[in-house]
Design a protein around this motif. Structure first.
Motif, PDB file in Angstrom:
ATOM      1  N   MET A 118       0.818  -1.217   0.000  1.00  0.00           N
ATOM      2  CA  MET A 118       0.000   0.000   0.000  1.00  0.00           C
ATOM      3  C   MET A 118       0.853   1.269   0.000  1.00  0.00           C
ATOM      4  O   MET A 118       0.476   2.261  -0.607  1.00  0.00           O
ATOM      5  CB  MET A 118      -0.918   0.017   1.221  1.00  0.00           C
ATOM      6  N   VAL A 119       1.981   1.258   0.660  1.00  0.00           N
ATOM      7  CA  VAL A 119       2.770   2.474   0.846  1.00  0.00           C
ATOM      8  C   VAL A 119       4.068   2.436   0.051  1.00  0.00           C
ATOM      9  O   VAL A 119       4.568   3.476  -0.368  1.00  0.00           O
ATOM     10  CB  VAL A 119       3.086   2.689   2.341  1.00  0.00           C
ATOM     11  N   MET A 120       4.599   1.263  -0.211  1.00  0.00           N
ATOM     12  CA  MET A 120       5.894   1.154  -0.880  1.00  0.00           C
ATOM     13  C   MET A 120       5.811   1.725  -2.287  1.00  0.00           C
ATOM     14  O   MET A 120       4.859   1.445  -3.022  1.00  0.00           O
ATOM     15  CB  MET A 120       6.330  -0.310  -0.941  1.00  0.00           C
ATOM     16  N   PRO A 121       6.793   2.550  -2.688  1.00  0.00           N
ATOM     17  CA  PRO A 121       6.765   3.119  -4.036  1.00  0.00           C
ATOM     18  C   PRO A 121       6.758   2.029  -5.108  1.00  0.00           C
ATOM     19  O   PRO A 121       7.322   0.954  -4.935  1.00  0.00           O
ATOM     20  CB  PRO A 121       8.060   3.947  -4.100  1.00  0.00           C
ATOM     21  N   PHE A 122       6.124   2.312  -6.200  1.00  0.00           N
ATOM     22  CA  PHE A 122       5.970   1.468  -7.379  1.00  0.00           C
ATOM     23  C   PHE A 122       5.075   0.265  -7.106  1.00  0.00           C
ATOM     24  O   PHE A 122       4.054   0.090  -7.745  1.00  0.00           O
ATOM     25  CB  PHE A 122       7.333   1.000  -7.913  1.00  0.00           C
ATOM     26  N   LEU A 123       5.428  -0.568  -6.120  1.00  0.00           N
ATOM     27  CA  LEU A 123       4.624  -1.761  -5.864  1.00  0.00           C
ATOM     28  C   LEU A 123       3.241  -1.400  -5.335  1.00  0.00           C
ATOM     29  O   LEU A 123       2.279  -2.141  -5.565  1.00  0.00           O
ATOM     30  CB  LEU A 123       5.347  -2.674  -4.867  1.00  0.00           C
ATOM     31  N   GLY A 124       3.120  -0.282  -4.639  1.00  0.00           N
ATOM     32  CA  GLY A 124       1.829   0.129  -4.116  1.00  0.00           C
ATOM     33  C   GLY A 124       1.222   1.302  -4.856  1.00  0.00           C
ATOM     34  O   GLY A 124       0.327   1.964  -4.332  1.00  0.00           O
ATOM     35  N   ASN A 125       1.720   1.565  -6.079  1.00  0.00           N
ATOM     36  CA  ASN A 125       1.219   2.706  -6.836  1.00  0.00           C
ATOM     37  C   ASN A 125      -0.230   2.502  -7.241  1.00  0.00           C
ATOM     38  O   ASN A 125      -0.653   1.381  -7.545  1.00  0.00           O
ATOM     39  CB  ASN A 125       2.093   2.915  -8.077  1.00  0.00           C
ATOM     40  N   ALA A 126      -0.973   3.601  -7.276  1.00  0.00           N
ATOM     41  CA  ALA A 126      -2.396   3.517  -7.612  1.00  0.00           C
ATOM     42  C   ALA A 126      -2.620   3.132  -9.067  1.00  0.00           C
ATOM     43  O   ALA A 126      -3.705   2.666  -9.424  1.00  0.00           O
ATOM     44  CB  ALA A 126      -3.075   4.860  -7.323  1.00  0.00           C
ATOM     45  N   TYR A 127      -1.594   3.327  -9.917  1.00  0.00           N
ATOM     46  CA  TYR A 127      -1.740   2.965 -11.326  1.00  0.00           C
ATOM     47  C   TYR A 127      -1.682   1.453 -11.540  1.00  0.00           C
ATOM     48  O   TYR A 127      -2.098   0.966 -12.593  1.00  0.00           O
ATOM     49  CB  TYR A 127      -0.656   3.646 -12.165  1.00  0.00           C
ATOM     50  N   ILE A 128      -1.146   0.718 -10.575  1.00  0.00           N
ATOM     51  CA  ILE A 128      -1.139  -0.743 -10.652  1.00  0.00           C
ATOM     52  C   ILE A 128      -2.500  -1.243 -10.181  1.00  0.00           C
ATOM     53  O   ILE A 128      -2.982  -0.826  -9.124  1.00  0.00           O
ATOM     54  CB  ILE A 128      -0.006  -1.331  -9.798  1.00  0.00           C
ATOM     55  N   PRO A 129      -3.155  -2.110 -10.943  1.00  0.00           N
ATOM     56  CA  PRO A 129      -4.496  -2.581 -10.531  1.00  0.00           C
ATOM     57  C   PRO A 129      -4.488  -3.205  -9.149  1.00  0.00           C
ATOM     58  O   PRO A 129      -3.490  -3.811  -8.719  1.00  0.00           O
ATOM     59  CB  PRO A 129      -4.849  -3.615 -11.620  1.00  0.00           C
ATOM     60  N   ALA A 130      -5.588  -3.020  -8.439  1.00  0.00           N
ATOM     61  CA  ALA A 130      -5.689  -3.531  -7.066  1.00  0.00           C
ATOM     62  C   ALA A 130      -5.549  -5.048  -7.035  1.00  0.00           C
ATOM     63  O   ALA A 130      -4.970  -5.606  -6.097  1.00  0.00           O
ATOM     64  CB  ALA A 130      -7.005  -3.098  -6.448  1.00  0.00           C
ATOM     65  N   THR A 131      -6.054  -5.737  -8.065  1.00  0.00           N
ATOM     66  CA  THR A 131      -5.942  -7.196  -8.104  1.00  0.00           C
ATOM     67  C   THR A 131      -4.485  -7.627  -8.153  1.00  0.00           C
ATOM     68  O   THR A 131      -4.079  -8.573  -7.464  1.00  0.00           O
ATOM     69  CB  THR A 131      -6.692  -7.749  -9.332  1.00  0.00           C
ATOM     70  N   VAL A 132      -3.689  -6.920  -8.953  1.00  0.00           N
ATOM     71  CA  VAL A 132      -2.262  -7.254  -9.058  1.00  0.00           C
ATOM     72  C   VAL A 132      -1.560  -7.013  -7.730  1.00  0.00           C
ATOM     73  O   VAL A 132      -0.733  -7.820  -7.284  1.00  0.00           O
ATOM     74  CB  VAL A 132      -1.614  -6.435 -10.185  1.00  0.00           C
ATOM     75  N   ARG A 133      -1.900  -5.910  -7.065  1.00  0.00           N
ATOM     76  CA  ARG A 133      -1.256  -5.613  -5.788  1.00  0.00           C
ATOM     77  C   ARG A 133      -1.631  -6.640  -4.716  1.00  0.00           C
ATOM     78  O   ARG A 133      -0.789  -7.054  -3.908  1.00  0.00           O
ATOM     79  CB  ARG A 133      -1.648  -4.209  -5.331  1.00  0.00           C
ATOM     80  N   ILE A 134      -2.886  -7.061  -4.714  1.00  0.00           N
ATOM     81  CA  ILE A 134      -3.320  -8.065  -3.735  1.00  0.00           C
ATOM     82  C   ILE A 134      -2.622  -9.397  -3.992  1.00  0.00           C
ATOM     83  O   ILE A 134      -2.123 -10.053  -3.059  1.00  0.00           O
ATOM     84  CB  ILE A 134      -4.852  -8.218  -3.781  1.00  0.00           C
ATOM     85  N   LEU A 135      -2.559  -9.812  -5.256  1.00  0.00           N
ATOM     86  CA  LEU A 135      -1.874 -11.061  -5.583  1.00  0.00           C
ATOM     87  C   LEU A 135      -0.385 -10.979  -5.257  1.00  0.00           C
ATOM     88  O   LEU A 135       0.212 -11.968  -4.803  1.00  0.00           O
ATOM     89  CB  LEU A 135      -2.081 -11.395  -7.058  1.00  0.00           C
ATOM     90  N   LEU A 136       0.211  -9.816  -5.478  1.00  0.00           N
ATOM     91  CA  LEU A 136       1.627  -9.650  -5.148  1.00  0.00           C
ATOM     92  C   LEU A 136       1.852  -9.752  -3.643  1.00  0.00           C
ATOM     93  O   LEU A 136       2.809 -10.396  -3.189  1.00  0.00           O
ATOM     94  CB  LEU A 136       2.119  -8.303  -5.678  1.00  0.00           C
ATOM     95  N   ALA A 137       0.968  -9.128  -2.856  1.00  0.00           N
ATOM     96  CA  ALA A 137       1.092  -9.202  -1.398  1.00  0.00           C
ATOM     97  C   ALA A 137       0.924 -10.633  -0.901  1.00  0.00           C
ATOM     98  O   ALA A 137       1.668 -11.100  -0.026  1.00  0.00           O
ATOM     99  CB  ALA A 137       0.065  -8.287  -0.749  1.00  0.00           C
ATOM    100  N   ILE A 138      -0.045 -11.364  -1.479  1.00  0.00           N
ATOM    101  CA  ILE A 138      -0.253 -12.759  -1.070  1.00  0.00           C
ATOM    102  C   ILE A 138       0.944 -13.615  -1.457  1.00  0.00           C
ATOM    103  O   ILE A 138       1.401 -14.475  -0.683  1.00  0.00           O
ATOM    104  CB  ILE A 138      -1.550 -13.300  -1.700  1.00  0.00           C
ATOM    105  N   SER A 139       1.503 -13.375  -2.647  1.00  0.00           N
ATOM    106  CA  SER A 139       2.652 -14.160  -3.102  1.00  0.00           C
ATOM    107  C   SER A 139       3.869 -13.923  -2.221  1.00  0.00           C
ATOM    108  O   SER A 139       4.560 -14.868  -1.818  1.00  0.00           O
ATOM    109  CB  SER A 139       2.971 -13.810  -4.559  1.00  0.00           C
ATOM    110  N   ILE A 140       4.136 -12.642  -1.900  1.00  0.00           N
ATOM    111  CA  ILE A 140       5.287 -12.343  -1.039  1.00  0.00           C
ATOM    112  C   ILE A 140       5.088 -12.945   0.346  1.00  0.00           C
ATOM    113  O   ILE A 140       6.021 -13.509   0.944  1.00  0.00           O
ATOM    114  CB  ILE A 140       5.494 -10.816  -0.959  1.00  0.00           C
ATOM    115  N   SER A 141       3.868 -12.869   0.866  1.00  0.00           N
ATOM    116  CA  SER A 141       3.585 -13.440   2.190  1.00  0.00           C
ATOM    117  C   SER A 141       3.789 -14.946   2.193  1.00  0.00           C
ATOM    118  O   SER A 141       4.352 -15.509   3.143  1.00  0.00           O
ATOM    119  CB  SER A 141       2.149 -13.105   2.606  1.00  0.00           C
ATOM    120  N   ALA A 142       3.336 -15.624   1.123  1.00  0.00           N
ATOM    121  CA  ALA A 142       3.487 -17.075   1.058  1.00  0.00           C
ATOM    122  C   ALA A 142       4.951 -17.477   0.922  1.00  0.00           C
ATOM    123  O   ALA A 142       5.368 -18.512   1.461  1.00  0.00           O
ATOM    124  CB  ALA A 142       2.673 -17.625  -0.118  1.00  0.00           C
ATOM    125  N   LEU A 143       5.747 -16.652   0.244  1.00  0.00           N
ATOM    126  CA  LEU A 143       7.161 -17.000   0.042  1.00  0.00           C
ATOM    127  C   LEU A 143       8.006 -16.781   1.288  1.00  0.00           C
ATOM    128  O   LEU A 143       8.925 -17.561   1.569  1.00  0.00           O
ATOM    129  CB  LEU A 143       7.733 -16.178  -1.126  1.00  0.00           C
TER     130      LEU A 143
END
Length: 232
Positions: free
Chosen positions: A1-26
């Motif tokens: 949500m706050v990290m630059p680029f990875l949490g940018n509003a231009y990135i779709p919310a679905t992509v950001r949620i999947l990225l957060a879940i993937s990083i958490s699982a790893l």
């Protein structure tokens, strides 16, 4: 949500949620054991809020680092005589000058090219070992985080200082010219020359900007690591 680029509003919310879940699982298998608390208890809520605050504060170091470039572009815009254009910009309402957005995108690309986002994720993983869950937020060196707000002005001024001095020489030259030849329309001549000199300063700024900005990225990542108890 706050990290630059990875949490940018231009990135779709679905992509950001999947990225957060993937990083958490790893990173979940690499984390130390969590405190034994009931998942639906008030203590679990306190721990969750604590981890969110720590994550926000860690990402704030990176946000401040990226916005150094925005402030750098704003300083150059003011020296070039673009202050009126910034105020009358219908797209941003004067909040983000065009040079600031340009340099911010340039700084973000440099940060990604230096694999800074991977280093930031590594620091996030290390934070669970250096600052285990349950140690609290108020014991963190919060004054170090507050000091970064003054660092952003010092870093942006350091980057913009050559351009500011060059534009100062141009303004002093036209000031002497206006005294020597009062009948000359200095405004009609000075604004285009200031703009041309500003564009030349922007062009020459790119020659040494990657090296200086990489040092700022290293400084911000080191401060981010030391904030959670690491040693530089």
């Amino acid at each position: 949500m706050v990290m630059p680029f990875l949490g940018n509003a231009y990135i779709p919310a679905t992509v950001r949620i999947l990225l957060a879940i993937s990083i958490s699982a790893l990173i979940a298998p690499m984390l130390p054991p969590f405190p034994a608390v009931d998942a639906i208890s008030f203590q679990a809520l306190i721990l969750a809020v604590e981890q969110l605050l720590i994550g926000f504060m860690l990402a704030l170091f990176l946000s401040i680092m990226i916005h150094v470039m925005t402030l750098f572009g704003a300083m150059m815009s003011m020296q070039m005589g673009l202050s009126m254009a910034v105020m009358n910009d219908p797209s941003s309402g004067g909040a983000n000058p065009i040079l600031g957005l340009w340099f911010m995108l340039y700084g973000t690309l440099l940060f990604l090219a230096l694999d800074g986002h991977l280093v930031a994720i590594g620091i996030l993983v290390d934070s669970f070992h250096l600052w285990p869950i349950g140690m609290g937020v108020f014991d963190l060196p919060l004054m170090g985080l507050i000091a970064r707000f003054s660092w952003i002005f010092a870093a942006a001024f350091m980057l913009a200082l050559p351009a500011i001095l060059a534009m100062l020489v141009v303004n002093l030259t036209f000031g002497v010219l206006s005294r020597a030849a009062p009948s000359l329309n200095v405004f009609a001549l000075g604004f285009p020359m200031s703009m041309l000199m500003g564009l030349l300063c922007v062009f020459f700024s790119f020659s040494g900007l990657p090296t200086r900005y990489s040092d700022l990225c290293l400084d911000a990542l080191s401060a981010m690591y030391q904030f959670i108890g690491g040693t530089a």
